[in-house]
Design an enzyme around this catalytic site. Structure first.
Site, mmCIF file in Angstrom:
data_model
loop_
_atom_site.group_PDB
_atom_site.id
_atom_site.type_symbol
_atom_site.label_atom_id
_atom_site.label_comp_id
_atom_site.label_asym_id
_atom_site.label_seq_id
_atom_site.Cartn_x
_atom_site.Cartn_y
_atom_site.Cartn_z
ATOM 1 C CD GLU A 115 -2.711 -5.781 3.271
ATOM 2 O OE1 GLU A 115 -2.953 -6.655 2.413
ATOM 3 O OE2 GLU A 115 -3.490 -5.510 4.200
ATOM 4 C CD GLU B 133 -6.874 -1.768 4.906
ATOM 5 O OE1 GLU B 133 -6.604 -1.260 3.814
ATOM 6 O OE2 GLU B 133 -7.057 -3.003 5.067
#
Length: 531
Positions: free
Chosen positions: A160, A261
């Site tokens: 990210e 995730e």
């Protein structure tokens, strides 16, 4: 506690009969065991005390290496195995620690590892990105440490890092890390281990980001794409969650895609999770495109995403652990035999550089410690040894504002894809390159290497044929990049040189200000996510 006893009993049986795990290999968009059976990730994120990704305030540089404590691994691995886990994701490991015991425990229970290469103090900062010698040493250290184990599946070069449209330039540095990490693995001459990227689910950039990491030369692009996605919350569905949109987009992707995730907790917290998204993930609607996923996360912490609770060293399974266990046990993903599978998808086209995407295809240079040391030793004008790192910033500012050519060697123009040959050097070496160029551009005037004691003449600059060759090759490569992109090697990039972030000016010396700067030469970019 009955489930814990069952897990421990099962683990003893498995450990007694286990052989070394076959390494996972990749073909096209799928993972396979060496025997040709398709591999679907049934994973869990396994790390305590995760920290915020990309934050630039109140950062912690501490982390708990989850694979260096045999006692803790012996406590947790049986519970992971009882859950049906076949892979764990770790966010930061110590490359100098011994991971033999934990990796063997995991292997004995049929569990592979995919690990992020960064750690909180050494990762690519989305707000001030760099890819330099210290970061590369960290990445190589993790690869070399975990690469010794057959149950290491691969690595993430970033997590990210570009998380919205304002910081897409950082992706160029992550992709450079992908390239160099892959080349380092290949240089070892061993088995395949992948290097990928884990992305958040931001609608404004997700397609450009996925295309960017998949486009171009295969030696520079990711081996797999991890998607951190939390759109299936509570009683949802394949279409309501947008999972159908993700399948449609990634159906033409050329490398494996999986959820790095998942596990939304917005409805009644961790224990409110129904894990219907797990059922969908391993259904025929998704297994043609997605290779499974990794649940976030094992430990219950303040963010309320746990599967187990800790009380000291005692562990207790939570309600949603049991729900997930039943869902994993019931899935039976349709698989493809490796021999029968013929990949047909091609790499994506690189996104156009514009206001919505600011990372060009050309990447920052490979950090080379030998090159940087050679360059620094050859300089006639160098920073004074008494100069504080905090005082570098305004010297960079002054020189680059008054002599753009002097800063060309540390240039970073991401949208144009133009980078100086010494961009990957440390801050002192970069400042030396700038000071020396400025000094020579001022006809070697003695006053041009002074800055009120901040710089000094090196009375014995040194070089040799090896160093000359390294520096000539680096300069030639930078000139080629500038020519190929239609840029100018001497043009300045926007803002300060790489990784210099202004804090405040506090005093003036001569005709330039010396400020208090913080050099975020390594930064904290994408180590772990606190959700």
């Amino acid at each position: 506690m009955g489930l814990l006893k069952t897990a421990l009993a099962s683990s003893m049986l498995l450990a007694g009969n286990a052989a070394a795990l076959d390494p996972i290999i990749m073909k096209g968009t799928k993972f396979f065991y060496e025997n040709g059976t398709q591999f679907f990730m049934k994973g869990v994120a396994y790390q305590q005390d995760t920290s915020a990704a990309g934050s630039t305030s109140e950062q912690t540089n501490k982390y708990i290496d989850p694979l260096s404590d045999e006692k803790k691994c012996a406590r947790d691995v049986p519970l992971l195995a009882a859950l049906g886990t076949n892979v764990i994701r770790t966010y930061a490991i110590d490359p100098k620690a011994d991971h033999t015991a934990c990796m063997k425990l995991l292997s004995d229970h049929g569990i592979y590892v995919i690990s992020d290469l960064s750690e909180p103090a050494l990762s690519i900062n989305r707000d001030s990105p760099a890819w330099n010698v210290d970061l590369f040493d960290r990445y190589k250290g993790v690869i070399d440490n975990l690469g010794e184990f057959d149950n290491t599946l691969g690595f993430f070069a970033g997590n990210e890092v570009s998380n919205n449209a304002s910081n897409t330039q950082a992706s160029a540095f992550v992709k450079a890390a992908v390239r160099d990490s892959k080349n380092h693995i290949a240089s070892k001459g061993g088995r395949w281990m992948g290097v990928g990227y884990a992305a958040n689910d931001d609608a404004a950039i997700r397609h450009n980001l996925a295309d960017y990491f998949n486009c171009g030369n295969s030696s520079e692009s990711i081996d797999y794409f991890g998607y951190n996605i939390y759109s299936w919350c509570g009683k949802s569905s394949f279409t309501e969650s947008g999972f159908d949109t993700q399948v449609d987009f990634f159906k033409n992707y050329s490398v494996p895609v999986f959820f790095a995730e998942y596990g939304c907790n917005t409805v009644d917290g961790a224990d409110g999770r129904l894990w219907d998204d797990t059922t969908a993930l391993y259904s025929d609607e998704m297994t043609g495109v997605f290779s499974g996923g990794i649940v976030y996360m094992y430990f219950q912490e303040a963010n309320d995403y746990g599967l187990v609770e800790l009380d000291g060293d005692e562990v207790t399974t939570m309600k949603n652990y049991e729900v997930l266990s039943s869902k994993i046990e019931s899935v039976a993903p349709s698989s493809t035999a490796m021999d029968a599978y013929q990949p047909t998808n091609s790499a994506q086209s690189c996104p156009e550089v514009n206001d919505a995407w600011k990372a060009a295809e050309n990447l920052p240079p490979t950090p080379n410690r030998d090159l940087c040391e050679c360059m620094y030793k050859s300089l006639t004008c160098q920073p004074s040894k008494s100069l504080d790192v905090e005082d570098y910033g305004d010297i960079f500012d002054y020189v680059c504002a008054n002599d753009a050519d002097a800063c060309a060697s540390i240039k970073s123009d991401v949208p144009s894809g133009i980078y100086g040959p010494y961009l990957g050097c440390n801050a002192t070496q970069q400042l030396g390159a700038v000071l020396d160029a400025y000094y020579k551009n001022q006809n070697s005037a003695s006053t041009a290497c002074d800055f009120k004691g901040a710089a000094k003449i090196n009375s014995s600059p040194s070089t040799d044929s090896t160093c000359d060759t390294l520096m000539e090759a680096a300069s030639a490569s930078a000139e080629f990049a500038a020519t190929a992109t239609g840029g100018s090697a001497s043009a300045t990039s926007s803002g300060n040189p790489a990784s210099v972030v202004r804090m405040e000016r506090f005093m003036t010396i001569g005709d330039f200000a010396v400020g208090v700067y913080m050099l975020i030469a390594t930064g904290v970019g994408a180590a772990m996510v606190m959700l």
